[in-house]
Design an enzyme around this catalytic site. Structure first.
Site, PDB file in Angstrom:
ATOM      1  CB  ILE A  79     -13.378   3.752  15.199  1.00 63.35           C
ATOM      2  CG1 ILE A  79     -12.335   4.865  15.045  1.00 63.35           C
ATOM      3  CG2 ILE A  79     -14.456   4.144  16.192  1.00 63.35           C
ATOM      4  CD1 ILE A  79     -12.876   6.148  14.402  1.00 63.35           C
TER       5      ILE A  79
ATOM      6  CD  GLU B 160      -8.462  -2.221   3.670  1.00 57.66           C
ATOM      7  OE1 GLU B 160      -7.951  -1.963   4.782  1.00 57.66           O
ATOM      8  OE2 GLU B 160      -8.862  -1.346   2.904  1.00 57.66           O
TER       9      GLU B 160
ATOM     10  CG  ASN C 292      -1.883   1.101   1.278  1.00 57.88           C
ATOM     11  OD1 ASN C 292      -1.841   1.991   0.423  1.00 57.88           O
ATOM     12  ND2 ASN C 292      -2.768   1.080   2.247  1.00 57.88           N
TER      13      ASN C 292
ATOM     14  CG  LEU D  26     -17.270   2.789  11.845  1.00 56.22           C
ATOM     15  CD1 LEU D  26     -18.046   2.822  13.169  1.00 56.22           C
ATOM     16  CD2 LEU D  26     -17.815   3.835  10.875  1.00 56.22           C
TER      17      LEU D  26
ATOM     18  NE  ARG E 221      -6.087   1.332  -0.325  1.00 54.51           N
ATOM     19  CZ  ARG E 221      -6.154   2.452   0.362  1.00 54.51           C
ATOM     20  NH1 ARG E 221      -5.071   2.933   0.951  1.00 54.51           N
ATOM     21  NH2 ARG E 221      -7.283   3.085   0.484  1.00 54.51           N
TER      22      ARG E 221
ATOM     23  CG  ASN F 289      -9.341  -1.634  18.292  1.00 53.07           C
ATOM     24  OD1 ASN F 289      -9.076  -2.713  18.802  1.00 53.07           O
ATOM     25  ND2 ASN F 289      -8.846  -1.250  17.128  1.00 53.07           N
TER      26      ASN F 289
ATOM     27  N   GLY G 130      -9.982   6.871   8.005  1.00 54.12           N
ATOM     28  CA  GLY G 130     -10.917   7.066   6.886  1.00 54.12           C
ATOM     29  C   GLY G 130     -12.103   6.170   7.191  1.00 54.12           C
TER      30      GLY G 130
ATOM     31  NE  ARG H 240     -10.144  11.491   3.272  1.00 60.02           N
ATOM     32  CZ  ARG H 240      -9.887  10.183   3.335  1.00 60.02           C
ATOM     33  NH1 ARG H 240     -10.775   9.325   3.832  1.00 60.02           N
ATOM     34  NH2 ARG H 240      -8.745   9.713   2.878  1.00 60.02           N
TER      35      ARG H 240
ATOM     36  CG  HIS I 104     -12.807   2.153   3.103  1.00 56.53           C
ATOM     37  ND1 HIS I 104     -13.528   3.139   3.749  1.00 56.53           N
ATOM     38  CD2 HIS I 104     -11.512   2.409   3.355  1.00 56.53           C
ATOM     39  CE1 HIS I 104     -12.699   3.960   4.361  1.00 56.53           C
ATOM     40  NE2 HIS I 104     -11.471   3.535   4.130  1.00 56.53           N
TER      41      HIS I 104
HETATM   42  P1  AMP Z   1      -7.589   2.480  10.835  1.00 55.96           P
HETATM   43  O1  AMP Z   1      -7.630   3.648   9.914  1.00 55.96           O
HETATM   44  O2  AMP Z   1      -8.594   1.417  10.501  1.00 55.96           O
HETATM   45  O3  AMP Z   1      -6.211   1.935  11.069  1.00 55.96           O
HETATM   46  O4  AMP Z   1      -8.087   3.034  12.250  1.00 55.96           O
HETATM   47  C1  AMP Z   1      -7.266   3.897  12.999  1.00 55.96           C
HETATM   48  C2  AMP Z   1      -8.103   4.622  14.024  1.00 55.96           C
HETATM   49  O5  AMP Z   1      -8.762   3.705  14.900  1.00 55.96           O
HETATM   50  C3  AMP Z   1      -7.285   5.486  14.970  1.00 55.96           C
HETATM   51  O6  AMP Z   1      -7.028   6.741  14.393  1.00 55.96           O
HETATM   52  C4  AMP Z   1      -8.182   5.596  16.168  1.00 55.96           C
HETATM   53  O7  AMP Z   1      -9.002   6.732  16.016  1.00 55.96           O
HETATM   54  C5  AMP Z   1      -9.067   4.373  16.097  1.00 55.96           C
HETATM   55  N1  AMP Z   1      -8.867   3.494  17.258  1.00 55.96           N
HETATM   56  C6  AMP Z   1      -7.913   2.559  17.446  1.00 55.96           C
HETATM   57  N2  AMP Z   1      -8.054   1.982  18.665  1.00 55.96           N
HETATM   58  C7  AMP Z   1      -9.126   2.568  19.252  1.00 55.96           C
HETATM   59  C8  AMP Z   1      -9.797   2.415  20.522  1.00 55.96           C
HETATM   60  N3  AMP Z   1      -9.391   1.540  21.436  1.00 55.96           N
HETATM   61  N4  AMP Z   1     -10.857   3.223  20.758  1.00 55.96           N
HETATM   62  C9  AMP Z   1     -11.287   4.100  19.847  1.00 55.96           C
HETATM   63  N5  AMP Z   1     -10.716   4.281  18.650  1.00 55.96           N
HETATM   64  C10 AMP Z   1      -9.649   3.538  18.351  1.00 55.96           C
END
Ligand code: AMP
Length: 396
Positions: free
Chosen positions: A331, A383, A8, A208, A90, A334, A211, A240, A179
């Site tokens: 998000i 992915e 990527n 979530l 990607r 987690n 992005g 964004r 996505h």
């Molecule tokens: P991704 O783009 O899928 O890698 O997601 C990254 C985002 O996931 C981070 O910027 C955080 O905002 C969110 N994230 C990761 N761990 C947690 C958590 N325990 N609680 C809330 N948000 C989380």
């Protein structure tokens, strides 16, 4: 047995995962950041919890890829480059042309380059990555996997904007979404978990992450999706804006003396969303921590949730029902509290989450209560695995 690498490439980053195929064993993963910006960070995780890190100057993607491959040898993750039997890239924008992943040859590379206008921030970096690997490993099959392909099934009624029709006819101005590789992986896993053919399910998948987007999946296909011509549309994201009335942009540009629309687009992409509203952070963890004492952080999280609920409602209405709601990405995988609060708001659809089952991060699980009429699933996305699977599928 061969080894396939999923790449990527961003404008200053290169992320990778190396798998042994066809058994899909993850051998190594990592990232090179700040390429061309000085003090580039290199991180490679491999083996049983081993980690290599370094900071050095890496001038361009060619250098980054050569360094990565050399490190895979010196760390004894690979014995020689001959073990690499496939490289998957990607690619952000495939337009209407690429309805599936493809083996990259000169013609497809030209097509990808011609789609630059659809993703001016990302496509040039994707092309750099493809060319750099081709130079170093000219005989290894390389495959392009597009974020948009999965959405080429959107019906016309959902991909068209209510603009003069000629803009679509002349310029292909329409919704493309993003996505798609994540949705492809997650929707198939959801069907497996539910023990039903994907074609028989109505799913709303919430990707979530930093992005973020939402996808309505019906008859086994992407039916509607929240990102638009570009990834800036849809729900509130880390930086964004999601959907906004274009007239407010004209008004703000006037008031703030912003004369170049590119600058406004940059604000929509990088200074809006959670960071723009909260002023605290683009990271949901920090926004959640700050929200009890900080009104703007609280508002940012509320707005994020509100936009998610709004899209779920409209997708359930559009599809005429829902069998399962799926959470994925940073998000979604987690934030236990966000999943709980969000699903509490959706109980009228028959969505009910068991708080004990929900008390987990990043593990695939059905988190619904036994009496929920709509299932809620937590499915970590992958992915890169989808990318290397595509290499296997296409090489046959
Ligand atoms: P991704 O783009 O899928 O890698 O997601 C990254 C985002 O996931 C981070 O910027 C955080 O905002 C969110 N994230 C990761 N761990 C947690 C958590 N325990 N609680 C809330 N948000 C989380």
């Amino acid at each position: 047995m061969g080894k396939s690498i999923a790449i990527n490439a961003g404008s200053s980053t290169l992320k990778f995962k190396l798998f042994e195929m066809p058994n899909e064993k993850l051998l190594a993963l990592g990232a090179i950041e700040r390429i061309g910006l000085g003090n580039s960070d290199v991180e490679i995780k491999y083996g049983d919890g081993k980690k290599y890190t370094d900071t050095l100057d890496i001038k361009n993607h060619d250098e980054a890829i050569q360094l990565l491959l050399d490190k895979l040898i010196s760390l004894k993750i690979l014995e020689s480059f001959d073990e690499i039997t496939g490289v998957g890239h990607r690619v952000v924008a495939g337009g209407e042309y690429f309805t599936d992943s493809v083996i990259i040859d000169d013609k497809t590379l030209q097509e990808i380059e011609s789609l630059r206008e659809f993703a001016p921030l990302h496509e040039p970096a994707n092309v750099l990555g493809i060319k750099a690997f081709k130079k170093i490993l000219p005989d290894v099959i390389s495959v392009a996997v597009f974020d948009t392909s999965f959405h080429t099934t959107l019906p016309e009624v959902n991909y068209m904007y209510s603009l003069p029709y000629e803009y679509y006819e002349k310029h292909k101005a329409r919704k493309y979404g993003a996505h798609g590789t994540s949705y492809r992986y997650v929707s198939q896993r959801a069907a497996d978990m539910l023990g039903k053919p994907l074609e028989d399910l109505k799913l709303v998948v919430l990707h979530l992450g930093a992005g973020a987007s939402i996808d309505a999946i019906k008859d086994g296909k992407s039916y509607d999706t929240s990102m638009g011509f570009s990834p800036v549309a849809g729900i509130t994201m880390a930086t964004r804006s999601g959907d906004v009335d274009p007239s407010v942009l004209q008004y703000v540009m006037d008031k703030e003396n912003i004369t170049n629309f590119d600058d406004m687009i940059d604000i929509l992409n990088h200074k809006s969303g959670l960071i723009g509203i909260s002023g605290v952070s683009a990271d949901m963890r920090e926004v959640e921590e700050a929200q009890t004492e900080n009104h703007r952080a609280h508002l940012a999280r509320d707005m994020f949730m509100n936009r998610v609920v709004r899209y779920i409602g409209s997708y359930v209405a559009e599809m005429g029902g829902i069998d399962a709601l799926v959470f994925t990405a940073g998000i979604g995988e987690n934030s236990i509290t966000l999943r709980q609060e969000l699903t509490d708001q959706l109980s009228y659809f028959g969505i009910k989450v068991d708080s004990e089952k929900n008390n987990i991060r990043g593990v695939e699980r059905d988190i619904s209560t036994n009496d929920a009429t709509v299932k809620t699933l937590l499915i970590p996305t992958d992915e890169e695995l989808m990318i290397v699977r595509d290499i296997e599928r296409l090489r046959k």
